[in-house]
Design an enzyme around this catalytic site. Structure first.
Site, PDB file in Angstrom:
ATOM      1  N   ASP A   1      -4.024  -5.414  -4.351  1.00 44.68           N
ATOM      2  CA  ASP A   1      -5.106  -5.670  -5.230  1.00 44.68           C
ATOM      3  C   ASP A   1      -5.598  -5.814  -6.773  1.00 44.68           C
ATOM      4  O   ASP A   1      -6.856  -5.835  -7.167  1.00 44.68           O
ATOM      5  CB  ASP A   1      -6.872  -5.787  -4.883  1.00 44.68           C
ATOM      6  CG  ASP A   1      -6.734  -4.627  -4.542  1.00 44.68           C
ATOM      7  OD1 ASP A   1      -6.784  -3.432  -4.832  1.00 44.68           O
ATOM      8  OD2 ASP A   1      -8.043  -3.977  -3.883  1.00 44.68           O
TER       9      ASP A   1
ATOM     10  N   GLN B   1      -0.648   0.715   8.787  1.00 41.40           N
ATOM     11  CA  GLN B   1       0.171  -0.458   7.576  1.00 41.40           C
ATOM     12  C   GLN B   1       0.007   0.501   6.389  1.00 41.40           C
ATOM     13  O   GLN B   1       0.529   0.193   5.749  1.00 41.40           O
ATOM     14  CB  GLN B   1      -1.148  -1.552   7.079  1.00 41.40           C
ATOM     15  CG  GLN B   1      -1.225  -2.507   8.093  1.00 41.40           C
ATOM     16  CD  GLN B   1      -2.715  -3.481   8.383  1.00 41.40           C
ATOM     17  OE1 GLN B   1      -2.761  -3.797   7.419  1.00 41.40           O
ATOM     18  NE2 GLN B   1      -3.222  -3.296   8.744  1.00 41.40           N
TER      19      GLN B   1
ATOM     20  N   GLY C   1      -6.190   6.350  -1.083  1.00 40.79           N
ATOM     21  CA  GLY C   1      -5.468   6.112  -0.219  1.00 40.79           C
ATOM     22  C   GLY C   1      -4.124   6.421  -0.200  1.00 40.79           C
ATOM     23  O   GLY C   1      -3.984   5.509  -1.594  1.00 40.79           O
TER      24      GLY C   1
ATOM     25  N   ARG D   1      -8.094 -11.915  23.045  1.00 38.66           N
ATOM     26  CA  ARG D   1      -8.152 -10.014  23.281  1.00 38.66           C
ATOM     27  C   ARG D   1      -7.789  -9.425  21.409  1.00 38.66           C
ATOM     28  O   ARG D   1      -7.328 -10.735  20.284  1.00 38.66           O
ATOM     29  CB  ARG D   1      -6.259  -9.107  23.276  1.00 38.66           C
ATOM     30  CG  ARG D   1      -6.385  -9.571  25.294  1.00 38.66           C
ATOM     31  CD  ARG D   1      -7.235  -8.340  25.632  1.00 38.66           C
ATOM     32  NE  ARG D   1      -7.821  -8.208  26.960  1.00 38.66           N
ATOM     33  CZ  ARG D   1      -8.250  -9.154  27.750  1.00 38.66           C
ATOM     34  NH1 ARG D   1      -8.928 -10.376  27.205  1.00 38.66           N
ATOM     35  NH2 ARG D   1      -8.069  -9.196  28.862  1.00 38.66           N
TER      36      ARG D   1
ATOM     37  N   GLY E   1      -6.309  -4.673   3.403  1.00 38.94           N
ATOM     38  CA  GLY E   1      -6.428  -5.346   2.579  1.00 38.94           C
ATOM     39  C   GLY E   1      -8.080  -4.938   1.560  1.00 38.94           C
ATOM     40  O   GLY E   1      -8.311  -6.187   0.012  1.00 38.94           O
ATOM     41  N   ARG E   2      -8.679  -4.717   1.768  1.00 41.98           N
ATOM     42  CA  ARG E   2     -10.037  -4.891   1.388  1.00 41.98           C
ATOM     43  C   ARG E   2     -10.189  -5.652   0.414  1.00 41.98           C
ATOM     44  O   ARG E   2     -10.615  -6.291   2.067  1.00 41.98           O
ATOM     45  CB  ARG E   2     -10.218  -3.680  -0.100  1.00 41.98           C
ATOM     46  CG  ARG E   2      -9.898  -2.157   0.400  1.00 41.98           C
ATOM     47  CD  ARG E   2      -9.995  -1.434  -0.791  1.00 41.98           C
ATOM     48  NE  ARG E   2      -9.619  -1.907  -2.233  1.00 41.98           N
ATOM     49  CZ  ARG E   2      -9.883  -1.261  -3.070  1.00 41.98           C
ATOM     50  NH1 ARG E   2     -10.545   0.138  -3.301  1.00 41.98           N
ATOM     51  NH2 ARG E   2      -9.106  -1.824  -4.557  1.00 41.98           N
TER      52      ARG E   2
ATOM     53  N   THR F   1      -1.213   0.775  -4.431  1.00 43.56           N
ATOM     54  CA  THR F   1      -2.212  -0.107  -3.267  1.00 43.56           C
ATOM     55  C   THR F   1      -1.714  -0.513  -2.538  1.00 43.56           C
ATOM     56  O   THR F   1      -0.434  -1.499  -3.208  1.00 43.56           O
ATOM     57  CB  THR F   1      -3.311  -0.410  -3.822  1.00 43.56           C
ATOM     58  OG1 THR F   1      -3.978  -1.099  -2.674  1.00 43.56           O
ATOM     59  CG2 THR F   1      -3.503  -1.496  -4.509  1.00 43.56           C
TER      60      THR F   1
ATOM     61  N   GLY G   1      -4.775   3.466  -7.306  1.00 42.22           N
ATOM     62  CA  GLY G   1      -5.135   1.997  -7.157  1.00 42.22           C
ATOM     63  C   GLY G   1      -6.752   2.381  -8.026  1.00 42.22           C
ATOM     64  O   GLY G   1      -6.928   3.303  -9.038  1.00 42.22           O
ATOM     65  N   ASP G   2      -7.466   1.142  -8.008  1.00 42.61           N
ATOM     66  CA  ASP G   2      -8.256   1.263  -8.819  1.00 42.61           C
ATOM     67  C   ASP G   2      -9.346   1.652  -8.506  1.00 42.61           C
ATOM     68  O   ASP G   2      -9.820   2.153 -10.393  1.00 42.61           O
ATOM     69  CB  ASP G   2      -9.557  -0.323  -8.392  1.00 42.61           C
ATOM     70  CG  ASP G   2     -10.078  -0.249  -6.998  1.00 42.61           C
ATOM     71  OD1 ASP G   2      -9.785   1.079  -6.715  1.00 42.61           O
ATOM     72  OD2 ASP G   2     -11.146  -0.838  -6.706  1.00 42.61           O
TER      73      ASP G   2
ATOM     74  N   ARG H   1     -17.944  11.999  -9.994  1.00 43.44           N
ATOM     75  CA  ARG H   1     -19.393  11.158  -9.030  1.00 43.44           C
ATOM     76  C   ARG H   1     -18.948  12.387  -7.992  1.00 43.44           C
ATOM     77  O   ARG H   1     -18.557  11.927  -6.801  1.00 43.44           O
ATOM     78  CB  ARG H   1     -19.378   9.981  -8.732  1.00 43.44           C
ATOM     79  CG  ARG H   1     -20.471   9.591  -8.090  1.00 43.44           C
ATOM     80  CD  ARG H   1     -20.205   8.109  -8.523  1.00 43.44           C
ATOM     81  NE  ARG H   1     -20.759   7.904  -6.750  1.00 43.44           N
ATOM     82  CZ  ARG H   1     -22.547   7.115  -6.534  1.00 43.44           C
ATOM     83  NH1 ARG H   1     -23.313   8.052  -7.403  1.00 43.44           N
ATOM     84  NH2 ARG H   1     -22.705   7.498  -5.020  1.00 43.44           N
TER      85      ARG H   1
ATOM     86  N   ASP I   1      -2.662  -2.417  -1.012  1.00 42.35           N
ATOM     87  CA  ASP I   1      -4.129  -3.944  -0.897  1.00 42.35           C
ATOM     88  C   ASP I   1      -3.225  -5.030  -1.618  1.00 42.35           C
ATOM     89  O   ASP I   1      -3.697  -6.674  -1.876  1.00 42.35           O
ATOM     90  CB  ASP I   1      -5.228  -3.679  -1.613  1.00 42.35           C
ATOM     91  CG  ASP I   1      -5.781  -2.513  -0.230  1.00 42.35           C
ATOM     92  OD1 ASP I   1      -5.462  -2.757   0.994  1.00 42.35           O
ATOM     93  OD2 ASP I   1      -6.580  -1.722  -0.544  1.00 42.35           O
TER      94      ASP I   1
HETATM   95  O1  F6P Z   1      -6.828   0.544   0.103  1.00 36.23           O
HETATM   96  C1  F6P Z   1      -6.470   1.080   1.015  1.00 36.23           C
HETATM   97  C2  F6P Z   1      -6.874   0.781   2.065  1.00 36.23           C
HETATM   98  O2  F6P Z   1      -5.947   1.125   3.348  1.00 36.23           O
HETATM   99  C3  F6P Z   1      -7.774  -0.401   2.406  1.00 36.23           C
HETATM  100  O3  F6P Z   1      -6.764  -1.075   2.898  1.00 36.23           O
HETATM  101  C4  F6P Z   1      -9.047   0.170   3.591  1.00 36.23           C
HETATM  102  O4  F6P Z   1      -9.435  -1.276   3.384  1.00 36.23           O
HETATM  103  C5  F6P Z   1      -8.999   1.491   2.826  1.00 36.23           C
HETATM  104  O5  F6P Z   1      -7.907   2.244   2.179  1.00 36.23           O
HETATM  105  C6  F6P Z   1      -9.146   1.734   4.547  1.00 36.23           C
HETATM  106  O6  F6P Z   1      -9.414   3.353   3.625  1.00 36.23           O
HETATM  107  P1  F6P Z   1      -9.380   5.608   4.536  1.00 36.23           P
HETATM  108  O7  F6P Z   1      -8.076   5.633   4.436  1.00 36.23           O
HETATM  109  O8  F6P Z   1     -10.529   5.805   3.527  1.00 36.23           O
HETATM  110  O9  F6P Z   1      -9.645   5.171   5.741  1.00 36.23           O
END
Ligand code: F6P
Length: 365
Positions: free
Chosen positions: A145, A287, A14, A279, A186-187, A141, A118-119, A82, A143
């Site tokens: 993380d 983000q 991402g 709501r 944030g996963r 990332t 990222g990871d 993969r 996140d």
């Molecule tokens: O890892 C970054 C992130 O934005 C996460 O916070 C989120 O869960 C995921 O990517 C969303 O992925 P996508 O862009 O495939 O919807």
């Protein structure tokens, strides 16, 4: 000193604010060493077709430091180890195309690769290193993380965007005497939710590291109304879940599973238990959007320059990492060994509790 003369750079996973700043720093630092730089488009996909590798020079990276997204494109669906293949009957299988990546890099005369990701992307980079590719990783990332680095660029910009959203929710929540529930990305880690929640003075912050108790959350909301504050802000990390429950996933249009949907559950349950008007809002990809803030730009530029330095020193299969105040190298294997969770007894959680923020558990006292 390395004899590398042509390096490549790619962006995978991402996007995150700051990717373009890294690319610029890689290109400018490499050019100063007299090297050529190639950009691989869309993570590794560019190696699988004819025009997917472009030449990068100081002209092509002009004026991009402050821009969001990535001039190289990215994907979080292109793992060459993969690679998804859809059969004639619609069935999905996976093939290993990593040898094609190695061949592609050779065909383009690439001596070393700077892989920004990222990871998932760094795991691919590590796999390629095991196949003999000379690779240096750059952690990215929103996140935050990733293990082995104190910070990833993009995170603080995402926190700023989220905090701004929480600020704005206050006035509408107060005007309508509502409980506003906002879901942040944030996963499986609660970094964005915790930082933005505390900075944005949320009343309740729910993160994956602390499974929440419905009674505790609702008591906090009722206490607040009883004390005369007739609205509440609840921040929910997308990976948060209740005690005895589990994270919630939603299906994307392409059929993959993504975390999401917990804000609606929390909003409905608070309404059911307290009768308060609620709501919910999912802040989502906002983000990840926009340009990097000054700190993320600086970190991204530092990471890019440091990655080229590592290539020059022939230190491969490693990743640049922030260990304040320094940027140093850590083995990729260490970087992808596991994700970095919010420490539940860490200073920011303690600060939240000291301020009376409900973290969803009884430890709030
Ligand atoms: O890892 C970054 C992130 O934005 C996460 O916070 C989120 O869960 C995921 O990517 C969303 O992925 P996508 O862009 O495939 O919807």
């Amino acid at each position: 000193m390395s004899d590398a003369r042509r390096i490549a750079v790619n962006t995978g996973g991402g996007d995150a604010p700051g990717l373009n700043a890294v690319i610029r720093a890689v290109v400018l630092s490499a050019e100063r060493l007299g090297w050529e730089v190639r950009g691989i488009l869309d993570s590794y996909d560019g190696l699988f077709h004819d025009d997917g590798v472009i030449r990068l020079d100081s002209r092509s990276v002009r004026g991009i430091t402050h821009l969001g997204g990535t001039i190289l494109g990215t994907t979080n669906r292109g793992n060459p180890f993969r690679w998804p293949v859809v059969g004639d009957d619609g069935s999905l299988s996976f093939v290993d195309r990593s040898d094609e990546v190695v061949d592609g890099l050779e065909r383009h005369g690439i001596d070393a690769l700077v892989a920004i990701g990222g990871d998932g992307s760094l795991e691919i980079a590590h796999g390629l290193a095991e196949k003999g590719v000379r690779v240096v990783g750059v952690p990215k990332t929103i996140d935050n993380d990733l293990a082995a680095t104190n910070l990833t660029f993009g995170f603080l910009t995402a926190v700023e965007t989220a905090t701004d959203a929480i600020d704005k929710l206050h006035s509408t929540a107060e005007a309508h005497e509502r409980v506003m529930v906002v879901e942040l990305m944030g996963r499986n880690a609660g970094w964005i939710a915790l930082h933005a929640g505390v900075a944005g003075t949320a009343d309740v912050i729910l993160i994956p590291e602390i499974p929440y108790d419905w009674d505790v959350v609702c008591e906090k909301i009722e206490d607040r109304y009883r004390s005369g504050r007739d609205f509440a802000i609840v921040v929910v990390a997308e990976g948060a879940f209740p005690v005895g429950g589990e994270p919630l996933f939603k299906q994307t249009a392409e059929g993959s599973k993504k975390l999401g949907g917990m804000a609606k559950i929390v909003s409905d349950e608070i309404h059911r238990r307290t009768g308060r008007e609620t709501r919910e809002l999912v802040l989502g990809h906002l983000q990840r959007g926009g340009g990097p803030n000054a700190y993320d730009r600086l970190l991204a530029l530092r990471f890019g320059a440091a990655a080229v330095k590592l290539v020059a020193e022939e230190r491969y299969d490693c990743m640049v990492a922030l260990d304040p105040p320094d940027v140093l190298a850590v083995p990729l294997a260490e970087a992808v060994a596991g994700i970095k969770h919010v420490p539940v007894d860490g200073d920011i959680v303690q600060t939240a509790r000291a301020l009376g923020v409900c973290m969803g558990d009884r430890a709030d006292g």
